[in-house]
Motif scaffolding. Structure first.
Motif, PDB file in Angstrom:
ATOM      1  N   ARG A  30     -37.788  26.983 -53.608  1.00 57.42           N
ATOM      2  CA  ARG A  30     -37.293  26.534 -54.914  1.00 57.42           C
ATOM      3  C   ARG A  30     -38.092  25.363 -55.495  1.00 57.42           C
ATOM      4  O   ARG A  30     -38.087  25.157 -56.695  1.00 57.42           O
ATOM      5  N   VAL A  31     -38.764  24.579 -54.651  1.00 56.36           N
ATOM      6  CA  VAL A  31     -39.524  23.425 -55.166  1.00 56.36           C
ATOM      7  C   VAL A  31     -41.028  23.642 -55.153  1.00 56.36           C
ATOM      8  O   VAL A  31     -41.767  22.888 -55.776  1.00 56.36           O
ATOM      9  N   GLN A  32     -41.474  24.666 -54.458  1.00 56.20           N
ATOM     10  CA  GLN A  32     -42.910  24.905 -54.314  1.00 56.20           C
ATOM     11  C   GLN A  32     -43.453  25.625 -55.540  1.00 56.20           C
ATOM     12  O   GLN A  32     -42.829  26.538 -56.061  1.00 56.20           O
ATOM     13  N   SER A  33     -44.628  25.215 -55.978  1.00 55.86           N
ATOM     14  CA  SER A  33     -45.324  25.909 -57.058  1.00 55.86           C
ATOM     15  C   SER A  33     -45.740  27.287 -56.558  1.00 55.86           C
ATOM     16  O   SER A  33     -46.124  27.445 -55.410  1.00 55.86           O
ATOM     17  N   PHE A  43     -43.537  15.835 -55.273  1.00 57.28           N
ATOM     18  CA  PHE A  43     -43.869  14.777 -56.218  1.00 57.28           C
ATOM     19  C   PHE A  43     -44.787  15.276 -57.328  1.00 57.28           C
ATOM     20  O   PHE A  43     -44.701  14.795 -58.454  1.00 57.28           O
ATOM     21  N   ASP A  44     -45.658  16.236 -57.046  1.00 55.47           N
ATOM     22  CA  ASP A  44     -46.568  16.755 -58.069  1.00 55.47           C
ATOM     23  C   ASP A  44     -45.817  17.455 -59.196  1.00 55.47           C
ATOM     24  O   ASP A  44     -46.169  17.320 -60.361  1.00 55.47           O
ATOM     25  N   ALA A  45     -44.800  18.219 -58.846  1.00 52.37           N
ATOM     26  CA  ALA A  45     -44.040  18.975 -59.845  1.00 52.37           C
ATOM     27  C   ALA A  45     -42.760  18.259 -60.269  1.00 52.37           C
ATOM     28  O   ALA A  45     -42.000  18.782 -61.076  1.00 52.37           O
ATOM     29  N   ASN A  46     -42.517  17.077 -59.708  1.00 51.97           N
ATOM     30  CA  ASN A  46     -41.310  16.302 -60.005  1.00 51.97           C
ATOM     31  C   ASN A  46     -40.040  17.131 -59.750  1.00 51.97           C
ATOM     32  O   ASN A  46     -39.142  17.179 -60.588  1.00 51.97           O
ATOM     33  N   LYS A  47     -40.010  17.789 -58.583  1.00 51.96           N
ATOM     34  CA  LYS A  47     -38.858  18.596 -58.196  1.00 51.96           C
ATOM     35  C   LYS A  47     -38.315  18.079 -56.872  1.00 51.96           C
ATOM     36  O   LYS A  47     -39.066  17.599 -56.033  1.00 51.96           O
ATOM     37  N   GLN A  48     -37.005  18.223 -56.718  1.00 51.96           N
ATOM     38  CA  GLN A  48     -36.358  17.818 -55.479  1.00 51.96           C
ATOM     39  C   GLN A  48     -35.271  18.829 -55.143  1.00 51.96           C
ATOM     40  O   GLN A  48     -34.581  19.328 -56.033  1.00 51.96           O
ATOM     41  N   GLU A  49     -35.138  19.107 -53.871  1.00 48.02           N
ATOM     42  CA  GLU A  49     -34.092  20.005 -53.392  1.00 48.02           C
ATOM     43  C   GLU A  49     -33.400  19.322 -52.224  1.00 48.02           C
ATOM     44  O   GLU A  49     -34.051  18.683 -51.394  1.00 48.02           O
ATOM     45  N   VAL A  50     -32.071  19.446 -52.165  1.00 46.13           N
ATOM     46  CA  VAL A  50     -31.290  18.826 -51.092  1.00 46.13           C
ATOM     47  C   VAL A  50     -30.573  19.923 -50.319  1.00 46.13           C
ATOM     48  O   VAL A  50     -30.000  20.842 -50.907  1.00 46.13           O
ATOM     49  N   ILE A  51     -30.632  19.811 -49.003  1.00 38.59           N
ATOM     50  CA  ILE A  51     -29.930  20.731 -48.112  1.00 38.59           C
ATOM     51  C   ILE A  51     -28.854  19.930 -47.392  1.00 38.59           C
ATOM     52  O   ILE A  51     -29.135  18.871 -46.830  1.00 38.59           O
ATOM     53  N   THR A  52     -27.646  20.437 -47.403  1.00 41.10           N
ATOM     54  CA  THR A  52     -26.579  19.841 -46.595  1.00 41.10           C
ATOM     55  C   THR A  52     -25.966  20.948 -45.760  1.00 41.10           C
ATOM     56  O   THR A  52     -25.898  22.101 -46.178  1.00 41.10           O
ATOM     57  N   GLY A  53     -25.575  20.602 -44.564  1.00 36.50           N
ATOM     58  CA  GLY A  53     -24.989  21.592 -43.669  1.00 36.50           C
ATOM     59  C   GLY A  53     -24.729  20.977 -42.321  1.00 36.50           C
ATOM     60  O   GLY A  53     -24.993  19.795 -42.098  1.00 36.50           O
ATOM     61  N   ALA A  54     -24.224  21.772 -41.428  1.00 31.49           N
ATOM     62  CA  ALA A  54     -23.892  21.289 -40.088  1.00 31.49           C
ATOM     63  C   ALA A  54     -25.008  21.657 -39.119  1.00 31.49           C
ATOM     64  O   ALA A  54     -24.843  22.520 -38.267  1.00 31.49           O
ATOM     65  N   PHE A  55     -26.167  20.999 -39.260  1.00 27.87           N
ATOM     66  CA  PHE A  55     -27.272  21.291 -38.339  1.00 27.87           C
ATOM     67  C   PHE A  55     -27.595  20.116 -37.428  1.00 27.87           C
ATOM     68  O   PHE A  55     -28.511  20.190 -36.631  1.00 27.87           O
ATOM     69  N   SER A  56     -26.861  19.020 -37.532  1.00 28.35           N
ATOM     70  CA  SER A  56     -27.048  17.850 -36.652  1.00 28.35           C
ATOM     71  C   SER A  56     -25.898  17.782 -35.650  1.00 28.35           C
ATOM     72  O   SER A  56     -24.859  18.403 -35.834  1.00 28.35           O
ATOM     73  N   ASN A  57     -26.112  16.991 -34.589  1.00 30.89           N
ATOM     74  CA  ASN A  57     -25.012  16.640 -33.700  1.00 30.89           C
ATOM     75  C   ASN A  57     -25.130  15.148 -33.374  1.00 30.89           C
ATOM     76  O   ASN A  57     -25.946  14.452 -33.980  1.00 30.89           O
ATOM     77  N   ALA A  58     -24.382  14.670 -32.425  1.00 31.88           N
ATOM     78  CA  ALA A  58     -24.383  13.241 -32.116  1.00 31.88           C
ATOM     79  C   ALA A  58     -25.716  12.747 -31.563  1.00 31.88           C
ATOM     80  O   ALA A  58     -26.045  11.563 -31.672  1.00 31.88           O
ATOM     81  N   ARG A  59     -26.517  13.625 -30.954  1.00 30.10           N
ATOM     82  CA  ARG A  59     -27.774  13.212 -30.338  1.00 30.10           C
ATOM     83  C   ARG A  59     -29.025  13.629 -31.088  1.00 30.10           C
ATOM     84  O   ARG A  59     -30.071  13.012 -30.927  1.00 30.10           O
ATOM     85  N   LEU A  60     -28.949  14.715 -31.870  1.00 28.00           N
ATOM     86  CA  LEU A  60     -30.141  15.252 -32.524  1.00 28.00           C
ATOM     87  C   LEU A  60     -29.930  15.440 -34.024  1.00 28.00           C
ATOM     88  O   LEU A  60     -28.897  15.958 -34.446  1.00 28.00           O
TER      89      LEU A  60
END
Length: 123
Positions: free
Chosen positions: A56-59, A21-38
């Motif tokens: 990529r978002v850290q000063s 929020f300080d630098a007004n930056k956002q990064e999105v990660i998508t991938g197959a790291f979830s399953n039905a329970r976790l």
């Protein structure tokens, strides 16, 4: 001596958003790291992607400590169990944070992050 740098990490099924929020930056990660329970079932894959996205978002500053506020927004009915909390804690520390807070409650805004409400506990 060190400036505290806070990132808000929201976790959904196979989708993580990192907000600086300080630098007004956002990064999105998508991938197959979830399953039905976790939400985080494939830990090492998720940790590597999170670490890369944070860079990529850290000063860039040598005198800065990283704090992550981890907010799992799915698969959390009745609250997170100790194992899920440990997964989030270890994920944050492994991604380079010196402090990790686990937030369970309504989504946080930039104002609430600035007020450090996450240090006071859940809403």
């Amino acid at each position: 001596m060190f400036n505290q740098h806070v990132l808000y990490v929201t976790i959904n099924k196979d989708h993580i958003t990192i907000d600086n929020f300080d630098a007004n930056k956002q990064e999105v990660i998508t991938g197959a790291f979830s399953n039905a329970r976790l939400a985080i079932a494939h830990f090492q894959t998720c940790e590597a992607q999170l670490k890369e996205a944070i860079s990529r978002v850290q000063s860039k500053s040598l005198l800065q400590s990283l704090t992550l506020v981890m907010h799992q927004q799915v698969l959390n009915d009745g609250g997170l169990c100790e194992i899920e909390e440990r997964i989030l804690l270890e994920l944050g520390l492994g991604a380079g944070a010196s402090k990790v807070f686990i937030w369970q409650g309504e989504p946080l805004t930039s104002e609430l992050i600035k007020q450090k409400i996450y240090e006071k506990g859940q809403s």
